[in-house]
Design a protein around this motif. Structure first.
Motif, mmCIF file in Angstrom:
data_model
loop_
_atom_site.group_PDB
_atom_site.id
_atom_site.type_symbol
_atom_site.label_atom_id
_atom_site.label_comp_id
_atom_site.label_asym_id
_atom_site.label_seq_id
_atom_site.Cartn_x
_atom_site.Cartn_y
_atom_site.Cartn_z
ATOM 1 N N SER A 2 13.703 5.379 -3.453
ATOM 2 C CA SER A 2 13.051 4.584 -4.490
ATOM 3 C C SER A 2 11.985 5.409 -5.195
ATOM 4 O O SER A 2 11.790 6.591 -4.902
ATOM 5 N N VAL A 3 11.302 4.777 -6.118
ATOM 6 C CA VAL A 3 10.196 5.409 -6.823
ATOM 7 C C VAL A 3 9.176 5.915 -5.807
ATOM 8 O O VAL A 3 8.851 5.230 -4.836
ATOM 9 N N VAL A 4 8.652 7.108 -6.032
ATOM 10 C CA VAL A 4 7.642 7.685 -5.133
ATOM 11 C C VAL A 4 6.267 7.531 -5.774
ATOM 12 O O VAL A 4 6.093 7.760 -6.978
ATOM 13 N N ILE A 5 5.303 7.145 -4.957
ATOM 14 C CA ILE A 5 3.950 6.901 -5.438
ATOM 15 C C ILE A 5 3.035 8.050 -5.010
ATOM 16 O O ILE A 5 3.070 8.499 -3.866
ATOM 17 N N VAL A 6 2.199 8.480 -5.944
ATOM 18 C CA VAL A 6 1.220 9.541 -5.697
ATOM 19 C C VAL A 6 -0.170 8.976 -5.959
ATOM 20 O O VAL A 6 -0.364 8.146 -6.858
ATOM 21 N N THR A 7 -1.154 9.407 -5.188
ATOM 22 C CA THR A 7 -2.543 9.056 -5.448
ATOM 23 C C THR A 7 -3.421 10.263 -5.154
ATOM 24 O O THR A 7 -2.908 11.355 -4.883
ATOM 25 N N THR A 124 -2.865 1.490 -5.546
ATOM 26 C CA THR A 124 -1.745 2.318 -5.101
ATOM 27 C C THR A 124 -0.765 1.498 -4.272
ATOM 28 O O THR A 124 0.459 1.593 -4.455
ATOM 29 N N MET A 125 -1.290 0.664 -3.373
ATOM 30 C CA MET A 125 -0.418 -0.149 -2.523
ATOM 31 C C MET A 125 0.354 -1.184 -3.331
ATOM 32 O O MET A 125 1.471 -1.546 -2.972
ATOM 33 N N ALA A 126 -0.205 -1.658 -4.436
ATOM 34 C CA ALA A 126 0.534 -2.578 -5.300
ATOM 35 C C ALA A 126 1.773 -1.900 -5.866
ATOM 36 O O ALA A 126 2.866 -2.483 -5.923
ATOM 37 N N ALA A 127 1.614 -0.636 -6.297
ATOM 38 C CA ALA A 127 2.762 0.119 -6.796
ATOM 39 C C ALA A 127 3.771 0.361 -5.693
ATOM 40 O O ALA A 127 4.990 0.246 -5.899
ATOM 41 N N VAL A 128 3.285 0.706 -4.507
ATOM 42 C CA VAL A 128 4.166 0.949 -3.356
ATOM 43 C C VAL A 128 4.979 -0.288 -3.028
ATOM 44 O O VAL A 128 6.211 -0.229 -2.845
ATOM 45 N N GLN A 129 4.313 -1.427 -2.934
ATOM 46 C CA GLN A 129 5.016 -2.652 -2.555
ATOM 47 C C GLN A 129 6.053 -3.053 -3.598
ATOM 48 O O GLN A 129 7.146 -3.512 -3.250
ATOM 49 N N ALA A 130 5.720 -2.850 -4.867
ATOM 50 C CA ALA A 130 6.707 -3.141 -5.915
ATOM 51 C C ALA A 130 7.918 -2.234 -5.792
ATOM 52 O O ALA A 130 9.071 -2.690 -5.880
ATOM 53 N N ALA A 144 0.946 -1.767 -10.652
ATOM 54 C CA ALA A 144 -0.328 -1.072 -10.427
ATOM 55 C C ALA A 144 -1.336 -1.423 -11.517
ATOM 56 O O ALA A 144 -2.524 -1.634 -11.221
ATOM 57 N N VAL A 145 -0.893 -1.500 -12.755
ATOM 58 C CA VAL A 145 -1.793 -1.849 -13.854
ATOM 59 C C VAL A 145 -2.363 -3.250 -13.655
ATOM 60 O O VAL A 145 -3.562 -3.488 -13.863
ATOM 61 N N GLY A 275 -8.484 -7.160 -3.330
ATOM 62 C CA GLY A 275 -7.226 -6.912 -4.006
ATOM 63 C C GLY A 275 -6.423 -8.194 -4.128
ATOM 64 O O GLY A 275 -6.220 -8.904 -3.138
ATOM 65 N N HIS A 276 -5.991 -8.524 -5.335
ATOM 66 C CA HIS A 276 -5.239 -9.748 -5.572
ATOM 67 C C HIS A 276 -3.738 -9.456 -5.661
ATOM 68 O O HIS A 276 -3.327 -8.425 -6.195
ATOM 69 N N GLY A 277 -2.943 -10.369 -5.163
ATOM 70 C CA GLY A 277 -1.496 -10.292 -5.343
ATOM 71 C C GLY A 277 -0.774 -9.322 -4.437
ATOM 72 O O GLY A 277 0.403 -9.027 -4.663
ATOM 73 N N LEU A 278 -1.443 -8.826 -3.415
ATOM 74 C CA LEU A 278 -0.806 -7.887 -2.491
ATOM 75 C C LEU A 278 -0.181 -8.612 -1.314
ATOM 76 O O LEU A 278 -0.713 -9.610 -0.817
#
Length: 282
Positions: A2-7, A124-130, A144-145, A275-278
């Motif tokens: 899947s998409v890879v997330i970087v921070t 970052t975790m929001a992007a990961v979970q998506a 993430a936005v 953090g909201h929505g996680l």
């Protein structure tokens, strides 16, 4: 894949989460007066570096970003990369990230988290979970936005010396006053650290920060993050109080701010991030 997330290392995500979710991280840097440079999360640092005079910090550099983005692209098997970094108004990291992404032919989308510290981590975790739910690159970017737009982050600082020398707070810094007894509550507003309140004692400042966190949670499900600079006992106490008072806590996380951010806020600082929505953090 899947998409890879970087921070970057300002996110303060623990190694366990980075490893579990395949998140790649680029380091921020500290440099001592004698020119010795340390990469956060990579190099061993002196125990007293946070309180060492004339230590400077710098964002992620272009070389590290290019290398990490290329690695992430390869790992994604063509699904793409989303990079979540600290506020563009606090560091040159975002600008360097944009330059690195321009050389990747649209394979990388860069998110300005509009924050610093654990708020970057939760974004970052929001992007990961998506991504783990099957979102494509653009879907993970949008997640993430949204997380960045709704995150709340505050911090109580115990001493003013590091803040005054850091240059990382807004023009409202003149309102801090000169008395060493002042304990400011700072928060993120429009991508910069600014003064929210100031109090005479640490106890009062922390109580007011907790009051604000309860109000900002708005009876919605939230992830509660506590970040601190060498103050783990107080951090655990603040977490306990937050969990008791905030109605819907989906998960919690406590992290140290690390050397780079610690250099700016000084020892003893404790903050709350919502953090909201996680989904619950694993």
């Amino acid at each position: 894949m899947s998409v890879v997330i970087v921070t970057d290392s300002s996110s303060r995500l623990p190694a366990s989460l980075l490893d579990e979710h395949g998140i790649l991280q680029v380091p921020l840097y500290l440099t001592t007066e004698d020119g010795t440079s340390y990469a956060e999360g990579v190099d061993d640092m002196p125990d007293d570096i946070i309180t060492t005079p004339k230590v400077t910090t710098s964002g992620a550099n272009l070389r590290d970003l290019q290398k990490t983005y290329a690695q992430a692209w390869e790992l994604s098997d063509g699904d793409g990369v989303v990079a979540v970094h600290m506020s563009r108004r606090l560091s040159g990291t975002w600008s360097a990230a944009r330059l690195a992404a321009e050389n990747m032919d649209g394979q990388v989308r860069v998110v300005d988290s509009r924050s610093v510290g654990l708020s970057v981590g939760l974004t970052t975790m929001a992007a990961v979970q998506a991504a783990e739910k099957g979102a494509d690159r653009d879907g993970a970017y949008e997640a993430a936005v949204r997380a960045a737009a709704t995150a709340e982050s505050m911090i109580c600082v115990q001493a003013l010396d590091n803040l005054r020398s850091s240059g990382r707070i807004s023009a409202a810094s003149h309102m801090l006053g000169s008395a060493l007894a002042i304990k400011p509550i700072l928060h993120m507003a429009d991508g910069i650290l600014t003064l929210r309140e100031r109090h005479r004692t640490s106890t009062k400042a922390i109580a007011k920060m907790l009051d604000a966190a309860v109000e900002l949670a708005e009876d919605e499900p939230v992830t509660v993050g506590i970040q601190h600079c060498r103050n783990p006992e107080l951090a655990e106490s603040v977490l306990e109080q937050a969990v008791e008072r905030i109605e819907k806590v989906t998960s919690t996380i406590v992290v140290d701010l690390g050397a780079v951010l610690g250099t700016h806020v000084g020892p003893g600082a404790v903050g709350i991030t919502l953090g909201h929505g996680l989904d619950p953090l694993s």
